[in-house]
Design an enzyme around this catalytic site. Structure first.
Site, short mmCIF file in Angstrom:
data_model
loop_
_atom_site.label_atom_id
_atom_site.label_comp_id
_atom_site.label_asym_id
_atom_site.label_seq_id
_atom_site.Cartn_x
_atom_site.Cartn_y
_atom_site.Cartn_z
N GLY A 179 0.84 -1.20 0.00
CA GLY A 179 0.00 0.00 0.00
C GLY A 179 0.87 1.25 0.00
N GLY A 180 0.29 2.33 0.51
CA GLY A 180 1.02 3.60 0.55
C GLY A 180 2.30 3.50 1.36
N GLY A 413 24.54 13.23 -29.00
CA GLY A 413 23.99 13.73 -27.74
C GLY A 413 24.53 12.95 -26.55
N ALA A 414 24.82 11.67 -26.79
CA ALA A 414 25.33 10.85 -25.69
C ALA A 414 26.73 11.30 -25.28
CB ALA A 414 25.32 9.38 -26.09
#
Ligand code: HXC
Length: 523
Positions: A179-180, A413-414
């Site tokens: 859960g949370g 870009g790398a």
């Protein structure tokens, strides 16, 4: 209300009462539940703390806290400690705070008193500037307490955020975390899970089946293997409780106590390798893959490479090493997976690691052999633009010493993203066979000379000539060196010594970014 005439009630002598309460607080869940815990292959909350901390160093606080809930008959069940053991102690002589959830008390579920204890030690950790370690084993929100339990989680989350970048926070998941409740570990810096006995999910198999119709087991939904290899939620996996705890201790040995300290330097071992083997590990001519981990091992002090996230996004490697005794964070492309191309997960993995190192004054070493960002419909639609931007942001924002070595390819870009000078890297080296270019020679030639190649009768020969020309012009480190984008071209065997010298020189680096509340990282 007793009157003054009433005889005094029989009470225990003060010493005896305290001794009894102390004894009771040691195993409030009872021996049957302790046995059940052991039968599952799990340790108890206290056994875990003993393993984690230096012998005899644990100082428990709030051992006598009880919940104040009066619903569902809970007023008759008020065990001492309320299902969590908290306090402080030392690991290798350095102070830490710890909380350890006790599954033998209400399944380790979290009520308000339980949460208040955790908040108290997190507040102490922030104020004292010491790491906080959580040992989690819990059924989640204590159902009988309703909203008060949720309030408790919210208070913990706020502490986790306040502590972020101030003190290292480690979560060790040793049982259920559902859960949370998963969001407290998710807000901490590292999650370690036990292989067979832990699981984490927001909604369990039952709810999943009701909502989506999918049938899945606890472990296939949220077991350690899934989170360590697919979701990336988990950083390290231990085979057992013991190993998970050992991993946390090892991790801490590379980290400072807080953001105002430097990481701990230990005397380097004698007789270090001269990194001669690097030439044999990395084929200088050609593009055959090799294992970048072997390169890292050669550069690091012997047996100091500690990999983080080893099974997720394996096309990039992140981890800690020591170099002449100093902790260093390493980020390196791994040619063995996807040719070392950067995809969305690799971007997320490395961005997070860079930010951790930067927050805790750990210099960053980047080893570059990257053909580019990963192409493909999947990557584009998954948002590689957004994910890759995180990596740029993290590198450009980091003010710790940054050193990079280009081993072979650094394309497009790398090239920029992998700690280029343009992002503020301090000392960048390249090997003589490095190729720093917009793209590889074959790809470039096919674009630049497509028409000529199509028109040519002797296509093969023309292609080879164009590729050769392109390589001579661009497939080397010298255009970058000419522009000062590479500070020094070095022989592979000089690598370790050059990095060590750079680290020493950069030790006094001071950089003040402009004042602002915070940047908007493209998360
Ligand atoms: C109160 C709980 C509890 C809970 C377990 N127990 N979970 N008590 N609140 N959430 C108690 C059981 O009643 C039992 O008490 C004891 O703990 C051990 O539980 P078992 O079920 O016998 O153990 P096991 O078979 O190992 O199963 C463990 C379990 C299961 C898988 C965790 O107990 C379970 O599914 N619990 C509920 C999980 C859950 O849905 N939690 C809420 C999630 S939502 P006795 O007295 O019999 O020993 C959530 C929201 C947080 O957490 C939101 C934060 C923002």
């Amino acid at each position: 209300m007793p009157s003054v005439q009433d005889p005094p009630t029989q009470s225990l002598p003060a010493d005896e009462k305290l001794a009894n309460m102390r004894k009771e607080s040691q195993a409030p869940g009872g021996s049957t539940r302790v046995q059940a815990q052991h039968d599952k292959g799990k340790l108890t909350a206290r056994e875990r703390i003993e393993l984690l901390l230096d012998p005899g160093s644990f100082v428990e606080i709030d051992a006598f806290v009880r919940h104040k809930n009066h619903r569902f008959g809970m007023e008759k069940r008020r065990p001492l400690g309320d299902g969590v053991v908290v306090g402080h102690g030392t690991i290798e002589g350095r102070p830490v705070v710890v909380y350890s959830q006790d599954f033998t008390v209400f399944g380790g579920s979290l009520g308000k008193a339980h949460a208040d204890k955790i908040c108290k030690v997190l507040d102490l950790a922030i104020e004292m500037g010491v790491p906080a370690i959580g040992l989690l084993d819990s059924g989640g929100a204590r159902i009988q307490e309703g909203i008060e339990s949720l309030a408790g989680y919210g208070e913990i989350f706020t502490r986790n955020v306040r502590a972020s970048g101030v003190i290292p926070q480690i979560s060790i998941i040793l049982g259920p975390c559902a859960g949370g409740a998963v969001y407290s570990p998710a807000l901490t810096d590292f999650i370690i899970m036990s292989k067979e006995t832990s699981f984490m999910f927001v909604t369990g198999p039952q709810v999943v089946k009701e909502v989506t119709g999918e049938e899945v087991s606890f472990y296939d939904l949220g077991g350690a293997n899934i989170h360590a290899s697919k979701s990336g939620v988990c950083h390290l996996v231990g085979e057992t409780d013991e190993e998970s705890i050992f991993l946390a201790k090892k991790l801490l040995s590379y980290l400072p106590q807080n953001n105002l300290e430097d990481p701990p330097i230990i005397p380097p071992p004698q007789g270090l390798s001269s990194a001669q083997a690097l030439r044999e590990i990395v084929p200088m001519d050609g593009s055959e893959p090799y294992n970048m981990k072997d390169v890292i091992q050669q550069i690091a002090d012997p047996n100091t490479f500690f990999e983080i996230h080893p099974n997720w996004a394996r096309n990039i490697i992140v981890g800690f090493i020591r170099l002449e005794g100093r902790p260093v964070g390493v980020i390196a492309n791994q040619p063995l997976y996807l040719g070392g191309a950067i995809d969305s997960d690799a971007s997320d993995k490395s961005s997070r690691f860079i930010r951790f190192c930067d927050a805790f004054n750990i210099p960053i070493l980047t080893l570059v052999d990257v053909p580019g960002f990963m192409p493909g419909v999947k990557q584009e639609t998954e948002g590689i633009i957004r994910h890759g931007a995180k990596m740029l942001f993290a590198y450009a924002e980091a003010t710790v010493p940054k050193i990079a070595v280009i081993l072979r390819k650094a394309f497009g870009g790398a090239y920029i993203v992998m700690s280029s000078k343009h992002l503020g890297s301090d000392m960048n080296f390249a090997w003589p066979n490095a190729e720093v270019a917009v793209m590889g020679a074959e790809g470039a030639v096919n674009i630049l000379y497509r028409k000529q190649l199509a028109a040519s009768k002797n296509n093969e020969q023309g292609l080879a000539r164009f590729i050769q020309e392109f390589k001579e012009e661009f497939a080397n480190p010298y255009q970058a060196a000419e522009n000062g984008y590479v500070d020094k071209v070095i022989f592979p065997e000089e690598t370790r010594a050059e990095i060590a010298r750079a680290l020493k020189f950069l030790d006094t680096k001071r950089l003040q970014p402009p004042k602002r509340k915070h940047g908007i990282m493209p998360v």
